[in-house]
Design a protein around this motif. Structure first.
Motif, mmCIF file in Angstrom:
data_model
loop_
_atom_site.group_PDB
_atom_site.id
_atom_site.type_symbol
_atom_site.label_atom_id
_atom_site.label_comp_id
_atom_site.label_asym_id
_atom_site.label_seq_id
_atom_site.Cartn_x
_atom_site.Cartn_y
_atom_site.Cartn_z
ATOM 1 N N LEU A 15 -5.404 -15.296 48.661
ATOM 2 C CA LEU A 15 -6.140 -17.360 48.779
ATOM 3 C C LEU A 15 -5.866 -17.534 47.026
ATOM 4 C CD1 LEU A 15 -7.948 -16.073 51.625
ATOM 5 C CD2 LEU A 15 -6.534 -17.720 51.603
ATOM 6 N N ALA A 16 -6.692 -16.603 46.723
ATOM 7 C CA ALA A 16 -7.018 -17.437 45.443
ATOM 8 C C ALA A 16 -6.382 -17.690 44.243
ATOM 9 C CB ALA A 16 -8.372 -16.848 44.155
ATOM 10 N N ILE A 17 -5.198 -16.757 44.399
ATOM 11 C CA ILE A 17 -4.251 -17.441 43.003
ATOM 12 C C ILE A 17 -3.503 -18.498 44.239
ATOM 13 C CG2 ILE A 17 -1.946 -15.906 42.543
ATOM 14 C CD1 ILE A 17 -2.849 -13.432 42.666
ATOM 15 N N GLU A 18 -3.196 -18.158 45.191
ATOM 16 C CA GLU A 18 -2.649 -19.739 45.477
ATOM 17 C C GLU A 18 -3.078 -20.683 45.392
ATOM 18 O OE1 GLU A 18 0.062 -21.781 48.330
ATOM 19 O OE2 GLU A 18 0.162 -20.000 47.502
ATOM 20 N N GLU A 19 -4.382 -21.084 45.447
ATOM 21 C CA GLU A 19 -5.311 -21.920 45.349
ATOM 22 C C GLU A 19 -4.942 -22.343 43.580
ATOM 23 O OE1 GLU A 19 -9.539 -23.248 44.503
ATOM 24 O OE2 GLU A 19 -8.998 -21.848 45.239
ATOM 25 N N GLU A 20 -4.981 -20.772 42.439
ATOM 26 C CA GLU A 20 -4.966 -20.987 41.389
ATOM 27 C C GLU A 20 -3.391 -22.187 40.770
ATOM 28 O OE1 GLU A 20 -4.397 -18.298 38.194
ATOM 29 O OE2 GLU A 20 -5.908 -18.427 37.879
ATOM 30 N N GLN A 21 -2.315 -22.134 42.162
ATOM 31 C CA GLN A 21 -1.233 -22.361 40.640
ATOM 32 C C GLN A 21 -0.866 -22.856 41.967
ATOM 33 O OE1 GLN A 21 1.053 -20.359 39.235
ATOM 34 N NE2 GLN A 21 -0.631 -19.505 38.952
ATOM 35 N N ARG A 74 -2.993 -27.756 52.748
ATOM 36 C CA ARG A 74 -2.976 -26.448 52.761
ATOM 37 C C ARG A 74 -3.679 -25.934 52.150
ATOM 38 N NH1 ARG A 74 3.102 -25.689 49.618
ATOM 39 N NH2 ARG A 74 4.385 -26.516 51.666
ATOM 40 N N LYS A 75 -4.659 -26.939 51.360
ATOM 41 C CA LYS A 75 -5.968 -26.791 50.324
ATOM 42 C C LYS A 75 -6.322 -25.975 51.532
ATOM 43 C CE LYS A 75 -9.087 -28.723 46.852
ATOM 44 N NZ LYS A 75 -9.019 -30.736 46.341
ATOM 45 N N ASN A 76 -7.268 -27.176 52.469
ATOM 46 C CA ASN A 76 -8.710 -26.981 53.545
ATOM 47 C C ASN A 76 -7.879 -25.620 54.766
ATOM 48 O OD1 ASN A 76 -9.339 -29.366 53.066
ATOM 49 N ND2 ASN A 76 -8.135 -30.870 54.533
ATOM 50 N N LEU A 77 -6.678 -25.411 54.535
ATOM 51 C CA LEU A 77 -6.845 -23.880 55.318
ATOM 52 C C LEU A 77 -6.781 -23.427 54.158
ATOM 53 C CD1 LEU A 77 -4.924 -23.078 57.437
ATOM 54 C CD2 LEU A 77 -3.131 -22.588 57.021
ATOM 55 N N VAL A 78 -6.892 -23.016 53.001
ATOM 56 C CA VAL A 78 -6.548 -22.052 52.144
ATOM 57 C C VAL A 78 -8.751 -21.529 52.180
ATOM 58 C CG1 VAL A 78 -6.787 -21.658 50.061
ATOM 59 C CG2 VAL A 78 -5.187 -22.183 51.102
ATOM 60 N N ALA A 122 -12.681 -13.558 40.051
ATOM 61 C CA ALA A 122 -12.345 -12.037 39.237
ATOM 62 C C ALA A 122 -10.229 -12.666 38.928
ATOM 63 C CB ALA A 122 -12.197 -11.375 40.540
ATOM 64 N N ALA A 123 -10.011 -13.575 39.997
ATOM 65 C CA ALA A 123 -8.562 -13.421 40.012
ATOM 66 C C ALA A 123 -8.029 -14.452 38.879
ATOM 67 C CB ALA A 123 -7.955 -14.418 40.643
ATOM 68 N N LYS A 124 -8.673 -15.950 38.064
ATOM 69 C CA LYS A 124 -8.950 -16.570 37.241
ATOM 70 C C LYS A 124 -9.839 -16.804 36.765
ATOM 71 C CE LYS A 124 -9.888 -20.121 41.439
ATOM 72 N NZ LYS A 124 -9.738 -21.310 42.158
ATOM 73 N N SER A 125 -10.975 -16.544 35.977
ATOM 74 C CA SER A 125 -11.695 -16.322 35.302
ATOM 75 C C SER A 125 -12.238 -17.439 35.430
ATOM 76 C CB SER A 125 -11.626 -15.835 34.132
ATOM 77 O OG SER A 125 -11.058 -14.378 33.687
ATOM 78 N N LYS A 126 -12.805 -18.596 36.677
ATOM 79 C CA LYS A 126 -13.352 -19.521 36.143
ATOM 80 C C LYS A 126 -14.985 -19.699 36.499
ATOM 81 C CE LYS A 126 -9.029 -22.300 36.962
ATOM 82 N NZ LYS A 126 -8.364 -23.415 38.088
ATOM 83 N N LYS A 127 -15.402 -20.436 36.152
ATOM 84 C CA LYS A 127 -16.869 -20.808 37.114
ATOM 85 C C LYS A 127 -17.017 -21.099 38.953
ATOM 86 C CE LYS A 127 -18.791 -22.924 33.594
ATOM 87 N NZ LYS A 127 -19.604 -24.691 32.727
#
Length: 843
Positions: A15-21, A74-78, A122-127
């Motif tokens: 889910l985190a990677i899909e958000e990042e992309q 899509r954003k809301n579903l994730v 952990a997936a994208k090193s963001k705050k």
């Protein structure tokens, strides 16, 4: 089908990677992002609680549609899915801690107990995202609270909550009690050979071929075609997807991959016949691993709820919101004691709420509906009976003496003998008048049953005990009619009586006011003029209100406030069906005059077409030749009084000049002045005019025993109860009378309604039929707020449940009218009663 425990970290990382992309539906080594989660949620974890399975399946459906969603959806579903998985992980950790003795401390959550923000980092090193953390905290509870705002539910959020607000849905409680308006039964599973057009069914069959293409006629329309086969036959079904986003080859290929040849599909929908054979209209589809697998879809193979919607609020949104709220139903406390539920065979509230939305089958749905219908009736009756109980605690200053000389004299001057029904009602009234609590009684009586005589007995009882009485009628015509009748009796008893209406001259008005204040005037008859400020009674002991449903609550209350808790007698010549009477008059004592005076002949009623008009005119001529008189009534057109006036005037002109030039034809309508109305009525009463053309002004108050024919034009435009009222203007003498219902409508429903009048003279039966045809609000003559706004209950279909609810409410009030021993019931009554009555209570 179930699987082992999910790998929470893997799912959250995806889910985190899909958000990042940027929510692009990433393509992995084996699957797209959406396909991966569709498969993930297509199978239940072994330890997934049963109440979570609907939500799990819902996510599978949502992710299967992920490629079709816009960026915001899509954003809301994730985000919602990430929050939901975190919630499940927390529950699992807490359950593990409890198994170990409850001493797990922070370690009880294990290495997988991190929040959404830490998993994303952990997936994208963001705050960490503080908003996601807040939502995750909200999601930790097993079920939302009843008063929780919908915007605070992770599955709904602010944007969807704003849409749901268009349906007045703001809280979880609003959702739970937002009952479906209907259900579609997809629960019946049949084989292909058993399909019949018009039925709604589910089939399970193998995919023999699958094709997905763009329509040649419409380049924005994509068509999915499946050929399904089972052991008994085959069927071709199609689904249509409108929009350019569905026309890409990649999307069409991904859709085909969902239904590979040989896969087992459950399909449900309405069976429809086409020139190519039977098919399912706009079918719902679910892929099964094996033919015997359980169907987990929220629609396929189930009884599916259908909700009332509005523009911009779709069925899927409401169903998803209901599903998000349903876990709360399990925590509902039932206000009805178990003993009461057992006595009346009622389902528990939490089960009824769950099954009114998503029942397992039709029988369960009926049990759930019965319980919720019972509740709607029960709390209304409880409120009415509680109010009646409280009213009986009030003391009245007007405790009347037993029967005296005045009543004896009145019985002597009466030229007829009272019917048994009249005598029974009089006894009810006299018993009430001798009690120290104010009478609050409704007398129902058919047209011509003798209600006025009953009212006079009550008035004379009040006068003999030293009190004054007020008699209020809704129109000047009716008030004058009552006044004339009362004067004829009161003159023989040497008692004064006056009439006060809007037409009363100023000097006469002042005289009446003065006589009222000194007590010289024992009885005042009038219209709304009785409730004006200058009208002050010396000692008002009895209020009589005729056709009481035509007055507002405040108008009736103002008249009662003219005295110190006077007795109140209300009357209506509009027979009200038993269920409607209980609903709007449940706090009154009700008496019925269900017997007509002897000698009254049945009014011969006939429905005629316009082609039979000559026969109607012939009958009118014959009756007039014998010295009788005739009414011709035209419908009131509510939308335009001018149209009504013109039609009445034109009909009057036509009859006077062309049809009956040898007879005197009068005219009566609502836009005449009082003097003009009086003149028209008096001429007809004195037989100076033989035919009276009128609008519905003639419905009440015109009493001419010599009139024997009533011709009602466009009879289909009236309600049955109103037609029965109009018919009651004839048949008041000894001669045979006729009612001719002229109708130009060819509608079978209209003809069926009018035939009821041909077959019956019973006003109560007619009102029951009228309510079945038109609904309760129209039976009373207007769509008024006095009829409660039920969500599920029907006064026509649920009479048996209403009677049981009334019985139960009476028992509860008998035991504890204040409901102190049933706190939950008391709180529920407080919430429901005002809401159900819409703030306006008829009586």
């Amino acid at each position: 089908m179930t699987i082992d425990k999910p790998d929470w970290i893997r799912l959250q990382k995806a889910l985190a990677i899909e958000e990042e992309q940027g929510f692009t539906d990433l393509v992995g080594r084996q699957y797209r992002f959406s396909e991966f989660f569709t498969l993930t949620f297509g199978k239940f974890p072994n330890d997934l609680p049963s109440y979570e399975r609907r939500r799990w399946q819902q996510l599978a459906t949502q992710f299967s549609n992920y490629p079709n969603l816009g960026l915001e959806d899509r954003k809301n579903l994730v985000l919602e899915t990430s929050n939901y998985l975190y919630q499940l992980e927390q529950q699992e950790g807490e359950a593990g801690t409890r198994k170990q003795g409850g001493h797990g401390g922070q370690g009880g959550q294990g290495g997988q107990g991190r929040n959404i923000a830490s998993l994303s980092s952990a997936a994208k090193s963001k705050k960490p995202n503080p908003k996601s953390q807040i939502v995750a905290e909200v999601s930790r509870t097993l079920a939302p609270k009843l008063d929780q705002k919908l915007k605070d539910l992770p599955e709904i959020g602010l944007r969807k909550a704003e849409k749901l607000a268009r349906l007045s849905l703001y809280t979880v409680r609003d959702l739970l009690f937002y009952y479906p308006r209907d259900h579609i039964d997809y629960a019946r599973q049949v084989s292909i050979s058993e399909l019949e057009a018009g039925e709604t069914v589910t089939i399970v069959a193998a995919v023999k071929s699958c094709n997905c293409r763009t329509s040649q006629k419409n380049q924005k329309l994509t068509i999915l075609e499946l050929l399904l086969r089972d052991d008994t036959g085959k069927i071709k079904i199609s689904r249509f997807f409108a929009g350019t986003r569905f026309t890409s080859r990649a999307w069409q290929e991904s859709l085909k991959r969902r239904y590979p040849v040989g896969s087992i599909v459950a399909a449900c929908g309405l069976v429809k016949g086409t020139k190519y054979g039977l098919t399912l209209e706009d079918p719902e589809l679910e892929v099964l691993a094996n033919p015997g697998d359980t169907i987990e879809s929220l629609t396929i193979g189930r009884v599916v709820p259908v909700y009332a919607l509005t523009e911009g609020v779709g069925a899927d949104l409401v169903r998803q919101a209901i599903i998000a709220a349903l876990p709360t139903a399990a925590h509902l406390k039932d206000p009805l004691p178990s003993g009461l539920r057992g006595k009346y065979g009622l389902m528990e509230l939490k089960d009824a709420i769950a099954n009114i939305h998503y029942p397992s089958d039709s029988d369960t749905l009926q049990h759930a509906r019965r319980r919720l219908v019972f509740d709607e009736f029960f709390y209304l009756q409880l409120g009415l009976l509680q109010r009646q109980h409280q009213a009986k605690q009030i003391q009245t200053s007007a405790v009347l003496a037993p029967r005296g000389q005045l009543l004896d004299k009145f019985y002597e001057i009466l030229p007829f003998k009272l019917t048994n029904a009249q005598q029974r009602v009089i006894n009810d009234i006299l018993n009430d008048l001798q009690k120290p609590v104010p009478m609050n009684r409704l007398v129902q009586g058919d047209v011509g049953s003798g209600k006025t005589v009953v009212a006079v007995v009550a008035i004379l009882a009040a006068i003999e005990s030293g009190y004054q009485a007020a008699f209020m009628a809704p129109t000047e015509v009716l008030a004058e009619q009552h006044y004339r009748k009362l004067v004829s009796w009161f003159n023989l008893l040497y008692l004064p009586v006056e009439l006060l209406t809007g037409s009363t001259k100023t000097a006469k008005r002042r005289q009446i006011h003065a006589q009222l204040e000194t007590g010289e005037l024992p009885l005042l008859v009038g219209t709304h003029a009785l409730i004006q400020n200058p009208v002050n009674f010396h000692r008002l002991g009895l209020v009589v209100i005729d056709e009481q449903h035509r007055f507002g609550v405040e108008q009736r209350a103002k008249l009662q406030q003219k005295g110190e808790q006077p007795h109140v007698l209300t009357m209506t010549a509009t027979p009200i069906p038993r269920t409607l009477a209980l609903t709007i008059h449940g706090d009154l004592d009700v008496s019925q005059i269900d017997e007509l005076p002897p000698g009254r002949q049945k009014i011969q009623t006939t429905v005629l077409t316009s082609q039979q008009r000559p026969q109607a005119y012939d009958l009118m001529r014959r009756e007039i030749a014998q010295g009788r008189q005739v009414y011709v009534v035209l419908p009131l057109v509510e939308e335009s009084e001018k149209l009504d006036l013109r039609s009445a005037t034109e009909e009057h002109q036509k009859l006077k000049e062309s049809v009956f030039p040898d007879f005197q034809v009068g005219l009566l309508h609502g836009r005449m002045s009082s003097a003009e109305k009086d003149e028209a009525i008096n001429k007809f009463r004195d037989n100076e005019t033989q035919i009276l053309v009128s609008t519905t002004v003639v419905e009440v108050g015109v009493d001419v025993p010599n009139a024997t024919v009533m011709l009602i034009e466009n009879a289909e435009r009236f309600g049955l109860s109103q037609l029965h009222q109009l018919r009651g203007r004839v048949g008041r003498g000894a001669a045979q009378s006729y009612c001719l219902l002229m109708s130009s409508s060819r509608s079978p429903d209209a003809q069926q309604r009018l035939k009821v009048l041909e077959q019956s003279q019973d006003g109560f039966f007619i009102s029951e039929m009228d309510m079945r045809f038109r609904g309760p609000g129209e039976v009373l003559g207007t769509r008024q707020s006095g009829v409660p706004d039920f969500t599920l209950a029907s006064l026509v279909e649920d009479e048996e449940v209403l009677m049981l609810a009334r019985q139960a409410a009476e028992k509860v009030i008998e035991i504890d009218a204040a409901l102190e021993r049933w706190y939950l019931m008391k709180e529920e009554l407080k919430y429901r009663y005002e809401r159900l009555m819409g703030g306006a209570i008829l009586t």
